[in-house]
Scaffold this active site. Sequence first.
Site, short mmCIF file in Angstrom:
data_model
loop_
_atom_site.label_atom_id
_atom_site.label_comp_id
_atom_site.label_asym_id
_atom_site.label_seq_id
_atom_site.Cartn_x
_atom_site.Cartn_y
_atom_site.Cartn_z
NE ARG A 102 -6.41 0.31 4.00
CZ ARG A 102 -7.41 0.13 4.86
NH1 ARG A 102 -8.52 -0.46 4.48
NH2 ARG A 102 -7.29 0.53 6.10
CB CYS A 104 -6.56 4.08 4.51
SG CYS A 104 -8.29 4.53 4.78
#
Length: 124
Positions: A102, A104
């Site tokens: 991920r 972010c």
Amino acid sequence: MEKTVIATPNAPGAIGPYSQGWTVGELVYTSGQIPVDPATGAVPEGIAAQAEQSCKNVGAILEAAGVTLEHVFKTTCFLADIGDFAAFNEVYAKYFTTKPARSCVAVKDLPKGVLCEIEAIAAK
């Protein structure tokens, strides 16, 4: 290589010149999903409720492509305020239980003034 547009009424329709997602070969790509309820067009209040709706919207697109959140191996998440990081993570962790890779990041603004947006890549 086979390419197919993903379209479902169970996630918000595109608000610009793009698709909800694509399958390309064995991969599924979702467009960024903001927390708009596809049934009402409403946006819930607060980061937790918005993260929840964004996760549901990503899940609906994946389901339309024949996969689930468990098939996701990469997400990109956008926050209007990095101060919402912990609260966002709490909700995100309930949906993305396989812990995909991920990124972010905090951004200046998001469409419709929402607090978060999530896009995903999954493998069939």
